[in-house]
Design a protein around this motif. Sequence first.
Motif, PDB file in Angstrom:
ATOM      1  N   PHE A  40       2.038  15.795  -6.228  1.00 39.72           N
ATOM      2  CA  PHE A  40       1.342  15.315  -5.040  1.00 39.72           C
ATOM      3  C   PHE A  40       2.358  15.032  -3.959  1.00 39.72           C
ATOM      4  O   PHE A  40       3.434  14.500  -4.231  1.00 39.72           O
ATOM      5  N   LEU A  41       1.992  15.335  -2.730  1.00 39.09           N
ATOM      6  CA  LEU A  41       2.800  14.897  -1.609  1.00 39.09           C
ATOM      7  C   LEU A  41       2.482  13.427  -1.397  1.00 39.09           C
ATOM      8  O   LEU A  41       1.335  13.050  -1.189  1.00 39.09           O
ATOM      9  N   MET A  42       3.511  12.586  -1.527  1.00 40.91           N
ATOM     10  CA  MET A  42       3.326  11.141  -1.407  1.00 40.91           C
ATOM     11  C   MET A  42       4.135  10.631  -0.232  1.00 40.91           C
ATOM     12  O   MET A  42       5.288  11.020  -0.044  1.00 40.91           O
ATOM     13  N   SER A  43       3.533   9.781   0.565  1.00 42.69           N
ATOM     14  CA  SER A  43       4.284   9.205   1.673  1.00 42.69           C
ATOM     15  C   SER A  43       4.914   7.886   1.223  1.00 42.69           C
ATOM     16  O   SER A  43       4.274   7.045   0.628  1.00 42.69           O
ATOM     17  N   HIS A  44       6.200   7.735   1.507  1.00 45.48           N
ATOM     18  CA  HIS A  44       6.983   6.555   1.171  1.00 45.48           C
ATOM     19  C   HIS A  44       6.712   5.473   2.208  1.00 45.48           C
ATOM     20  O   HIS A  44       6.698   5.745   3.402  1.00 45.48           O
ATOM     21  N   ASN A  45       6.490   4.235   1.739  1.00 43.71           N
ATOM     22  CA  ASN A  45       6.151   3.145   2.668  1.00 43.71           C
ATOM     23  C   ASN A  45       5.052   3.605   3.622  1.00 43.71           C
ATOM     24  O   ASN A  45       5.201   3.596   4.840  1.00 43.71           O
ATOM     25  N   SER A  46       3.934   3.988   3.049  1.00 46.86           N
ATOM     26  CA  SER A  46       2.853   4.651   3.783  1.00 46.86           C
ATOM     27  C   SER A  46       2.346   3.886   4.996  1.00 46.86           C
ATOM     28  O   SER A  46       2.033   4.487   6.025  1.00 46.86           O
ATOM     29  N   ASP A  86       2.339   5.323  -1.185  1.00 39.51           N
ATOM     30  CA  ASP A  86       3.230   4.275  -1.669  1.00 39.51           C
ATOM     31  C   ASP A  86       2.943   3.036  -0.826  1.00 39.51           C
ATOM     32  O   ASP A  86       3.312   2.968   0.345  1.00 39.51           O
ATOM     33  N   LEU A  87       2.235   2.081  -1.415  1.00 41.37           N
ATOM     34  CA  LEU A  87       1.831   0.869  -0.697  1.00 41.37           C
ATOM     35  C   LEU A  87       2.737  -0.285  -1.076  1.00 41.37           C
ATOM     36  O   LEU A  87       2.997  -0.511  -2.256  1.00 41.37           O
ATOM     37  N   ARG A  88       3.205  -1.037  -0.090  1.00 43.06           N
ATOM     38  CA  ARG A  88       4.068  -2.200  -0.299  1.00 43.06           C
ATOM     39  C   ARG A  88       3.342  -3.435   0.223  1.00 43.06           C
ATOM     40  O   ARG A  88       3.572  -3.882   1.348  1.00 43.06           O
ATOM     41  N   PRO A  89       2.433  -3.995  -0.578  1.00 44.14           N
ATOM     42  CA  PRO A  89       1.595  -5.099  -0.094  1.00 44.14           C
ATOM     43  C   PRO A  89       2.324  -6.439  -0.047  1.00 44.14           C
ATOM     44  O   PRO A  89       3.261  -6.690  -0.797  1.00 44.14           O
ATOM     45  N   PHE A  99       0.948  -5.349   4.780  1.00 39.89           N
ATOM     46  CA  PHE A  99       2.002  -4.529   4.201  1.00 39.89           C
ATOM     47  C   PHE A  99       3.352  -4.973   4.731  1.00 39.89           C
ATOM     48  O   PHE A  99       3.441  -5.673   5.735  1.00 39.89           O
ATOM     49  N   GLN A 100       4.404  -4.551   4.055  1.00 39.78           N
ATOM     50  CA  GLN A 100       5.761  -4.920   4.458  1.00 39.78           C
ATOM     51  C   GLN A 100       6.706  -3.775   4.129  1.00 39.78           C
ATOM     52  O   GLN A 100       6.414  -2.919   3.319  1.00 39.78           O
ATOM     53  N   VAL A 103      12.197  -6.716   4.984  1.00 40.27           N
ATOM     54  CA  VAL A 103      11.914  -8.042   5.550  1.00 40.27           C
ATOM     55  C   VAL A 103      10.907  -7.989   6.693  1.00 40.27           C
ATOM     56  O   VAL A 103      10.572  -9.026   7.267  1.00 40.27           O
ATOM     57  N   PHE A 104      10.399  -6.816   7.016  1.00 35.04           N
ATOM     58  CA  PHE A 104       9.515  -6.676   8.159  1.00 35.04           C
ATOM     59  C   PHE A 104       8.063  -6.579   7.730  1.00 35.04           C
ATOM     60  O   PHE A 104       7.705  -5.748   6.893  1.00 35.04           O
ATOM     61  N   ASP A 105       7.228  -7.434   8.322  1.00 35.43           N
ATOM     62  CA  ASP A 105       5.787  -7.350   8.094  1.00 35.43           C
ATOM     63  C   ASP A 105       5.212  -6.225   8.946  1.00 35.43           C
ATOM     64  O   ASP A 105       5.617  -6.025  10.090  1.00 35.43           O
TER      65      ASP A 105
END
Length: 163
Positions: A40-46, A86-89, A99-100, A103-105
């Motif tokens: 799958f094509l996955m987006s990093h830090n979507s 790729d979710l960074r909640p 998401f974050q 250190v950035f929201d």
Amino acid sequence: SLVSGYFRKPCTDEIQAQFQLPDCYVPPLEENIALTSASFLMSHNSATGYIKHRDLGLGSNIVSLYSKNQVGTAYDQLNNGVRAFDLRPKLLSNGTVIFQHDVFDIPITLEVFLSDVVRWCSENNDELVLLLPSNLIYEEEPYDDGGTYVSAMSAAYKAFGVP
């Protein structure tokens, strides 16, 4: 379980310039392939696709450029071939999930992200989209979860009919 091979619509010239593969995507997959064998094509830090320079509040294009890995909303990314996110909640103290990136929201809620994904899926109901949350952080440390994170994510998924 088997999934249908992925055959996508042609991408735009603007997006195609960012890829080394023709038509923004790898060659077509087998029509019947085990999910564990599929690529799958996955987006990093979507969620970083939602970042606008002014959102980080630091007045620095350098910081914004460092933080932004993607172009466009989840809907846009799906239109350009992404099928895994790729979710960074980050769970805020009021129970809201944003998401974050480091250190950035990122000033976007899980509900807004899911709304874009569900809208695209309703227009492309033969496609599979994967949501992969990782690197959870809490607004307040230490945080005794007690199921709060799972509850917050599950409530949002349920509200949008995401299994």
